[in-house]
Design an enzyme around this catalytic site. Sequence first.
Site, short mmCIF file in Angstrom:
data_model
loop_
_atom_site.label_atom_id
_atom_site.label_comp_id
_atom_site.label_asym_id
_atom_site.label_seq_id
_atom_site.Cartn_x
_atom_site.Cartn_y
_atom_site.Cartn_z
N SER A 87 2.43 0.51 0.25
CA SER A 87 1.67 1.39 -0.12
C SER A 87 0.25 2.23 0.69
O SER A 87 -0.31 3.15 0.40
CB SER A 87 0.71 0.72 -1.27
OG SER A 87 0.06 -0.56 -0.46
N LYS A 117 -6.63 -1.55 0.50
CA LYS A 117 -6.65 0.54 0.11
C LYS A 117 -7.74 1.47 0.58
O LYS A 117 -8.39 0.51 1.44
CB LYS A 117 -6.66 -0.10 -1.48
CG LYS A 117 -6.03 -0.88 -2.19
CD LYS A 117 -4.25 0.19 -2.59
CE LYS A 117 -3.56 -0.90 -3.12
NZ LYS A 117 -2.91 0.20 -3.32
#
Length: 260
Positions: A49, A86
Amino acid sequence: MNVIPIKAEAGITGFESPAAEYQELGLSLDEFLVAHPAATLIGNTAGDSMVGVGIFNDDLLIVDSAVEVLDGDVVIANYNDSFICKILDKERGLLLSASQSYPPIVINELDTLQLEGVVVESIRQHRKRIKGFSCAGIESLGTEYQELGLSLDELLIEHPTATFIGIASGESMVGVGIFSGDLLIVDRALEVRHGDIIVANYNGSFTCKILDKERGLLLSASQYHPPVAIKELDTFQLEGIVSRSVRLHRKRKEVFSCLR
């Protein structure tokens, strides 16, 4: 992709190229990659991701919990009892991935969120892979740097007397996770294999490419850069194998000042 070799200091000899031997320069990965040893963790990533910022599956992350968290930082967070990596959007209260395949995570009032630290560097392992540090969605955050029992030099540098460091320039190798400005750890003692990422002196310029031994080609990792055929009249000198590359997510002036 061009490579800017680290210049040898006065009196250092032994390489035909301008690249200085890692050990002779007195470099230490610990000194310029770990700013706060007592507040640093190391972990392996899991998933894809974050590939857009150069963090790939099974990369090593160096996480600093002592630096101030800024908007746009790559962070490790405990989000609803799971550790994730993230991009922090502080203004909108979002945790962003660096891939279109993963939607933003909205931080709600009922969520539990604990920021564990900022990812200051990530390390791509192009040859021998080092595992055993849990991070970013596995079981635990990782291993405390001070509890490793060994230095980053011992962990990442297999042949200190045959290793040099270069700075990547250009975007032709982004497909294998090497971006402009990344540090390249180049090992001259490794046996070259088909498909290795190499640094070579090609017609007077240092370049980083994938070596196609069978067809005599230097390959980029980008569709915008065609293969380069090694011809008889070309000057070609293999300088070493890129065993690992270091991406600086928080660029620090002292890193580059101690390399030049």
